[in-house]
Write a protein that holds these residues in place. Structure first.
Motif, PDB file in Angstrom:
ATOM      1  N   GLN A   5       0.827  -1.210   0.000  1.00 16.44           N
ATOM      2  CA  GLN A   5       0.000   0.000   0.000  1.00 16.44           C
ATOM      3  C   GLN A   5       0.858   1.256   0.000  1.00 16.44           C
ATOM      4  O   GLN A   5       0.533   2.232  -0.675  1.00 16.44           O
ATOM      5  CB  GLN A   5      -0.970   0.013   1.182  1.00 16.44           C
ATOM      6  CG  GLN A   5      -2.013   1.114   1.086  1.00 16.44           C
ATOM      7  CD  GLN A   5      -2.862   1.035  -0.177  1.00 16.44           C
ATOM      8  OE1 GLN A   5      -3.443  -0.008  -0.478  1.00 16.44           O
ATOM      9  NE2 GLN A   5      -2.947   2.120  -0.923  1.00 16.44           N
ATOM     10  N   ASN A   6       1.957   1.238   0.736  1.00 18.64           N
ATOM     11  CA  ASN A   6       2.866   2.395   0.738  1.00 18.64           C
ATOM     12  C   ASN A   6       3.391   2.660  -0.666  1.00 18.64           C
ATOM     13  O   ASN A   6       3.473   3.810  -1.105  1.00 18.64           O
ATOM     14  CB  ASN A   6       4.054   2.150   1.678  1.00 18.64           C
ATOM     15  CG  ASN A   6       3.673   2.223   3.126  1.00 18.64           C
ATOM     16  OD1 ASN A   6       2.671   2.809   3.505  1.00 18.64           O
ATOM     17  ND2 ASN A   6       4.487   1.602   3.971  1.00 18.64           N
ATOM     18  N   CYS A   7       3.742   1.604  -1.364  1.00 17.26           N
ATOM     19  CA  CYS A   7       4.282   1.749  -2.706  1.00 17.26           C
ATOM     20  C   CYS A   7       3.189   2.182  -3.694  1.00 17.26           C
ATOM     21  O   CYS A   7       3.427   3.036  -4.549  1.00 17.26           O
ATOM     22  CB  CYS A   7       4.946   0.450  -3.149  1.00 17.26           C
ATOM     23  SG  CYS A   7       6.030   0.637  -4.575  1.00 17.26           S
ATOM     24  N   ILE A   8       2.010   1.619  -3.554  1.00 16.54           N
ATOM     25  CA  ILE A   8       0.879   2.038  -4.399  1.00 16.54           C
ATOM     26  C   ILE A   8       0.628   3.535  -4.217  1.00 16.54           C
ATOM     27  O   ILE A   8       0.490   4.283  -5.192  1.00 16.54           O
ATOM     28  CB  ILE A   8      -0.392   1.222  -4.080  1.00 16.54           C
ATOM     29  CG1 ILE A   8      -0.233  -0.227  -4.562  1.00 16.54           C
ATOM     30  CG2 ILE A   8      -1.635   1.871  -4.692  1.00 16.54           C
ATOM     31  CD1 ILE A   8      -1.300  -1.178  -4.047  1.00 16.54           C
ATOM     32  N   ASP A   9       0.592   3.969  -2.960  1.00 18.37           N
ATOM     33  CA  ASP A   9       0.355   5.390  -2.668  1.00 18.37           C
ATOM     34  C   ASP A   9       1.455   6.272  -3.246  1.00 18.37           C
ATOM     35  O   ASP A   9       1.175   7.319  -3.847  1.00 18.37           O
ATOM     36  CB  ASP A   9       0.246   5.619  -1.159  1.00 18.37           C
ATOM     37  CG  ASP A   9      -0.995   4.985  -0.549  1.00 18.37           C
ATOM     38  OD1 ASP A   9      -1.925   4.609  -1.305  1.00 18.37           O
ATOM     39  OD2 ASP A   9      -1.028   4.857   0.689  1.00 18.37           O
ATOM     40  N   ALA A  10       2.707   5.861  -3.093  1.00 19.41           N
ATOM     41  CA  ALA A  10       3.833   6.643  -3.617  1.00 19.41           C
ATOM     42  C   ALA A  10       3.776   6.729  -5.136  1.00 19.41           C
ATOM     43  O   ALA A  10       4.029   7.792  -5.717  1.00 19.41           O
ATOM     44  CB  ALA A  10       5.162   6.042  -3.163  1.00 19.41           C
ATOM     45  N   CYS A  11       3.423   5.625  -5.780  1.00 24.30           N
ATOM     46  CA  CYS A  11       3.308   5.620  -7.244  1.00 24.30           C
ATOM     47  C   CYS A  11       2.197   6.551  -7.712  1.00 24.30           C
ATOM     48  O   CYS A  11       2.356   7.294  -8.687  1.00 24.30           O
ATOM     49  CB  CYS A  11       3.056   4.203  -7.758  1.00 24.30           C
ATOM     50  SG  CYS A  11       4.496   3.125  -7.735  1.00 24.30           S
ATOM     51  N   GLN A  12       1.079   6.521  -7.023  1.00 28.02           N
ATOM     52  CA  GLN A  12      -0.034   7.387  -7.417  1.00 28.02           C
ATOM     53  C   GLN A  12       0.294   8.860  -7.178  1.00 28.02           C
ATOM     54  O   GLN A  12      -0.017   9.707  -8.019  1.00 28.02           O
ATOM     55  CB  GLN A  12      -1.307   6.963  -6.693  1.00 28.02           C
ATOM     56  CG  GLN A  12      -1.809   5.627  -7.202  1.00 28.02           C
ATOM     57  CD  GLN A  12      -3.023   5.114  -6.473  1.00 28.02           C
ATOM     58  OE1 GLN A  12      -3.271   5.440  -5.315  1.00 28.02           O
ATOM     59  NE2 GLN A  12      -3.801   4.288  -7.145  1.00 28.02           N
ATOM     60  N   GLU A  13       0.937   9.162  -6.054  1.00 27.04           N
ATOM     61  CA  GLU A  13       1.351  10.541  -5.788  1.00 27.04           C
ATOM     62  C   GLU A  13       2.357  11.020  -6.823  1.00 27.04           C
ATOM     63  O   GLU A  13       2.305  12.167  -7.273  1.00 27.04           O
ATOM     64  CB  GLU A  13       1.946  10.663  -4.381  1.00 27.04           C
ATOM     65  CG  GLU A  13       0.935  10.534  -3.267  1.00 27.04           C
ATOM     66  CD  GLU A  13      -0.115  11.647  -3.278  1.00 27.04           C
ATOM     67  OE1 GLU A  13       0.247  12.814  -3.538  1.00 27.04           O
ATOM     68  OE2 GLU A  13      -1.295  11.342  -3.031  1.00 27.04           O
ATOM     69  N   CYS A  14       3.255  10.146  -7.212  1.00 26.61           N
ATOM     70  CA  CYS A  14       4.252  10.491  -8.214  1.00 26.61           C
ATOM     71  C   CYS A  14       3.591  10.757  -9.571  1.00 26.61           C
ATOM     72  O   CYS A  14       3.926  11.726 -10.252  1.00 26.61           O
ATOM     73  CB  CYS A  14       5.282   9.373  -8.323  1.00 26.61           C
ATOM     74  SG  CYS A  14       6.677   9.772  -9.386  1.00 26.61           S
ATOM     75  N   ALA A  15       2.651   9.914  -9.948  1.00 24.45           N
ATOM     76  CA  ALA A  15       1.948  10.117 -11.220  1.00 24.45           C
ATOM     77  C   ALA A  15       1.234  11.465 -11.238  1.00 24.45           C
ATOM     78  O   ALA A  15       1.267  12.182 -12.245  1.00 24.45           O
ATOM     79  CB  ALA A  15       0.959   8.978 -11.468  1.00 24.45           C
ATOM     80  N   ILE A  16       0.622  11.833 -10.127  1.00 22.83           N
ATOM     81  CA  ILE A  16      -0.075  13.122 -10.034  1.00 22.83           C
ATOM     82  C   ILE A  16       0.912  14.278 -10.140  1.00 22.83           C
ATOM     83  O   ILE A  16       0.685  15.245 -10.878  1.00 22.83           O
ATOM     84  CB  ILE A  16      -0.899  13.192  -8.736  1.00 22.83           C
ATOM     85  CG1 ILE A  16      -2.076  12.221  -8.816  1.00 22.83           C
ATOM     86  CG2 ILE A  16      -1.375  14.624  -8.464  1.00 22.83           C
ATOM     87  CD1 ILE A  16      -2.765  11.969  -7.489  1.00 22.83           C
ATOM     88  N   ALA A  17       2.023  14.192  -9.414  1.00 16.54           N
ATOM     89  CA  ALA A  17       3.037  15.253  -9.475  1.00 16.54           C
ATOM     90  C   ALA A  17       3.602  15.386 -10.881  1.00 16.54           C
ATOM     91  O   ALA A  17       3.835  16.501 -11.367  1.00 16.54           O
ATOM     92  CB  ALA A  17       4.151  14.969  -8.473  1.00 16.54           C
ATOM     93  N   CYS A  18       3.806  14.264 -11.544  1.00 18.93           N
ATOM     94  CA  CYS A  18       4.311  14.284 -12.914  1.00 18.93           C
ATOM     95  C   CYS A  18       3.288  14.880 -13.883  1.00 18.93           C
ATOM     96  O   CYS A  18       3.656  15.610 -14.808  1.00 18.93           O
ATOM     97  CB  CYS A  18       4.714  12.886 -13.363  1.00 18.93           C
ATOM     98  SG  CYS A  18       6.250  12.289 -12.639  1.00 18.93           S
ATOM     99  N   GLU A  19       2.017  14.586 -13.676  1.00 22.26           N
ATOM    100  CA  GLU A  19       0.962  15.184 -14.514  1.00 22.26           C
ATOM    101  C   GLU A  19       0.980  16.703 -14.382  1.00 22.26           C
ATOM    102  O   GLU A  19       0.868  17.424 -15.369  1.00 22.26           O
ATOM    103  CB  GLU A  19      -0.423  14.659 -14.124  1.00 22.26           C
ATOM    104  CG  GLU A  19      -0.717  13.259 -14.594  1.00 22.26           C
ATOM    105  CD  GLU A  19      -1.076  13.139 -16.065  1.00 22.26           C
ATOM    106  OE1 GLU A  19      -0.983  14.121 -16.835  1.00 22.26           O
ATOM    107  OE2 GLU A  19      -1.451  12.035 -16.467  1.00 22.26           O
ATOM    108  N   SER A  49       1.393   0.682  -9.745  1.00 22.07           N
ATOM    109  CA  SER A  49       0.359   0.641  -8.706  1.00 22.07           C
ATOM    110  C   SER A  49      -0.715  -0.392  -9.042  1.00 22.07           C
ATOM    111  O   SER A  49      -1.198  -1.110  -8.158  1.00 22.07           O
ATOM    112  CB  SER A  49      -0.247   2.024  -8.471  1.00 22.07           C
ATOM    113  OG  SER A  49      -0.877   2.519  -9.614  1.00 22.07           O
ATOM    114  N   GLN A  50      -1.051  -0.525 -10.311  1.00 23.42           N
ATOM    115  CA  GLN A  50      -2.034  -1.527 -10.721  1.00 23.42           C
ATOM    116  C   GLN A  50      -1.496  -2.942 -10.507  1.00 23.42           C
ATOM    117  O   GLN A  50      -2.208  -3.822 -10.025  1.00 23.42           O
ATOM    118  CB  GLN A  50      -2.407  -1.329 -12.197  1.00 23.42           C
ATOM    119  CG  GLN A  50      -3.197  -0.071 -12.450  1.00 23.42           C
ATOM    120  CD  GLN A  50      -3.279   0.258 -13.926  1.00 23.42           C
ATOM    121  OE1 GLN A  50      -2.376  -0.065 -14.701  1.00 23.42           O
ATOM    122  NE2 GLN A  50      -4.368   0.901 -14.322  1.00 23.42           N
TER     123      GLN A  50
END
Length: 104
Positions: A5-19, A49-50
């Motif tokens: 879950q920590n990694c899923i959250d980090a990946c999603q936060e990273c994708a948002i920051a990159c967007e 994350s998926q």
């Protein structure tokens, strides 16, 4: 919270920051691979994350690739002074850490 879950959250936060970085950089000049790295990073972070969410047999390999792409993106974006680039680089660095822990 699980390491998945920590990694899923980090990946999603990273994708948002990159967007956000990609969107802000669209009409700006860049002397390096930003914002192109952001596009690559978004795709691999979402895939990662998926893969973890479904406990894919390839999650570890995808995490390793994700860490490599995020490392590259962090290096590119942190070279710029813009707030969105700095936020992107920070999110990428956090994603690198969590992905490395999953790929170990």
């Amino acid at each position: 919270m699980s390491s998945h879950q920590n990694c899923i959250d980090a990946c999603q936060e990273c994708a948002i920051a990159c967007e956000r970085c990609l969107s802000a950089m669209i009409d700006m000049d860049s002397n390096n691979d930003c914002p192109h790295c952001c596009r690559e990073c978004i795709d691999i972070c979402l895939l990662c994350s998926q893969a973890m969410a479904r406990d894919s047999r390839f999650a570890e390999a995808i995490c390793k690739l994700c860490a490599d792409v995020c490392q590259w993106c962090a290096e590119q974006c942190e070279a710029h002074e813009h707030d969105h680039c700095q936020a992107c680089a920070k999110a990428c660095r956090e994603c690198v850490e969590t992905c490395h822990s999953m790929a170990a």
